[in-house]
Design a protein around this motif. Sequence first.
Motif, short mmCIF file in Angstrom:
data_model
loop_
_atom_site.label_atom_id
_atom_site.label_comp_id
_atom_site.label_asym_id
_atom_site.label_seq_id
_atom_site.Cartn_x
_atom_site.Cartn_y
_atom_site.Cartn_z
N GLU A 144 4.87 22.88 -13.30
CA GLU A 144 4.22 21.77 -14.00
C GLU A 144 5.23 20.66 -14.30
N ALA A 145 6.42 21.01 -14.72
CA ALA A 145 7.45 20.00 -15.01
C ALA A 145 7.81 19.22 -13.75
N ALA A 146 7.93 19.91 -12.62
CA ALA A 146 8.24 19.23 -11.37
C ALA A 146 7.12 18.29 -10.96
N ARG A 147 5.89 18.74 -11.15
CA ARG A 147 4.74 17.90 -10.80
C ARG A 147 4.70 16.65 -11.67
N GLU A 148 4.99 16.81 -12.96
CA GLU A 148 4.97 15.66 -13.86
C GLU A 148 6.09 14.67 -13.53
N THR A 149 7.24 15.18 -13.09
CA THR A 149 8.36 14.30 -12.75
C THR A 149 8.12 13.59 -11.43
N GLY A 150 7.32 14.19 -10.55
CA GLY A 150 6.98 13.56 -9.28
C GLY A 150 7.86 13.95 -8.12
N VAL A 151 8.71 14.97 -8.30
CA VAL A 151 9.67 15.36 -7.28
C VAL A 151 9.06 16.38 -6.33
N ARG A 152 9.53 16.38 -5.09
CA ARG A 152 9.18 17.44 -4.15
C ARG A 152 9.95 18.69 -4.59
N PHE A 153 9.33 19.88 -4.49
CA PHE A 153 9.90 21.01 -5.23
C PHE A 153 9.71 22.34 -4.52
N THR A 154 10.78 23.15 -4.55
CA THR A 154 10.71 24.55 -4.14
C THR A 154 11.08 25.42 -5.34
N LEU A 155 10.19 26.30 -5.75
CA LEU A 155 10.51 27.30 -6.76
C LEU A 155 10.91 28.58 -6.04
N ALA A 156 12.17 28.98 -6.21
CA ALA A 156 12.61 30.28 -5.73
C ALA A 156 12.33 31.28 -6.84
#
Length: 458
Positions: A144-156
Motif C-alpha cells: 500500500e505504501a508503494a502504491r501511494e508513493t507511485g513507485v514501481r515495486f517488487t516485494l520480496a
Amino acid sequence: MVTTRTVIENCAVATVDAHDTEHPTGHLVIAGNRIESVGPGPAPAGVENVTRRIDATGHLATPGLINTHHHFYQWLTRGLATDHHLFDWLVALYPTWARLDEEMVRAAAHGSLAMMVRGGVTTAMDHHYVHPRGAGDLSGAIIEAARETGVRFTLARGSMDRGVSDGGLPPDFAVETLEGALAATEETIDRHHDPSPDSMTQIAVAPCSPFSVSTQLLTQGAELARRKGVRLHTHGSETTEEERFCRELFGMGPTDYFASTGWLGPDVWMAHCVHMNDTDIAAFARTGTGVAHCPSSNARLAAGIARVPDLLKAGVPVGLGVDGTASNETGELHTELRNALLINRLGAHREAALTTRRALRLATHGGARVLGRAADTGSLEPGKLADVVLWRMDTLAHASIADPVAALVLGAPAPVTLSLVGGVPVVENGRLTRVDEDDVARSTRREARRLAELAARG
C-alpha cells in the motif's frame, strides 16, 4: 482514445541502451506510459496531442534508478549498533525488530520509499522477512505504501523459520513455522503479484539467509516460486562468518549450498555476494544468477569489497541496492553509484575497476536485469516504460563539470527536477507529488519512538 504526450527537450540524454548512446543535447517524447522516441536535438516536428512540453536545459535525463535490495522496516532503527559486524549487529537489533507491527511497518515503508523516490528511484524493492506473531498484514502495508508513493515495486516476501532454539540468530517469537511461511508467501503471490509488462507490483519468494532459515524452507521456497512463476531472492556470501557457518553446518560453502537447494538460476538474485571465489562466480555466470551489490552497507558492516568487476566480466547480472537503512542510514540509491565506483577502486582492479558509465548502468539496466524487467525498464528506448529522471546539473554543485554522467556519479547528490514512473510524475522540483514528506517524517518519528519504547520494556 486519444494518447497524450509529454515532450522533454534541450537536455543531455544518457540512454544506457546496449551501445551506451548519449546525446549532449537531446529529447524524449513520451506517449501514455511508454517512450515513443528519443534522440539528438529537439523533438520531431508535428508531434500531436502534447499536453506538456518541458525545456530541460541544464539537465541530464537518465532511466529511473532501480533498487535491487532493501529492508524498509529498518528505517525505524537507523543509527543503532554503529560499530558492529553483521552477526553482532543482527543479534543487537533482532530483539527490537521482533516488536514490529503493521503501523510501524507502514510508516517505515513510507519513509524508505520517500527517500529513495525523491532521489531518482523509479523501481524499488523490499525484502521483508520479520513477521512477529500477531503483527498484522505487513505485506499489505508495504505494498500500500508503494502504491501511494507511485513507485514501481517488487516485494520480496521474506521468511525465517530458524530461531535461536534451532541455532539461528532471530528470537523464536520473530520466526514462522515452515508451513506458515510457505502458506503466507503463496497467499501474498496470489493476492498481489502482477506479471504483466506494465506491472506496478510484483512478488518474489525470499527466505532470509542460510543462517536464519531451514534447508526445507529454501528447497520448498524454490519449488513454490517456480510453480508460481515468480523470482527468488535471498542473502548470500555476505560475510566470512556466514561462510564459516555454512561449512560447519552443511559441510560446504554458501554457493554450493544454494546450488544443492535449487537456489541458482536466471530467476534468482542474491544480495551482497562479497566473499565469492572464482568457482562461485563461474557458477553464478553459468546459471544466470544475479547479484544486488550494496557497497555502503558492506562498508558499514565491515563485510568487505564484492568482486564486482570480476562478476561483470564473467557475465553475471549485477544491480545496486541501498540495503536496510539500519546499515545505510542515507536510504538513497543515487549515492551508491559513487560508492560502488570508489569502493571497487580500492580492490584489486584499482582505477580500472568501474567507470562512471558502468556505475550508471549498474543502477539502471543492471537492476532491471536482476529484477527480470529489462525488456521494459532500465534504459531510455522507444517502446520501453517511461520511467525517466531529470537531474539538474547547472547549479553550483555540478555546473563546472563538463561531463554530465561524471557529474552525476562523482559529484554531490544532484537535485531531481522531475521523476516519471510510467509517464506519471512522482517528483517535481525535488518534492514528492503523491505523499506529503512532512507527514511521512512525523509518522516515522512517532513509530520509531514507539518501537524503541516497546523494545526497552523487554
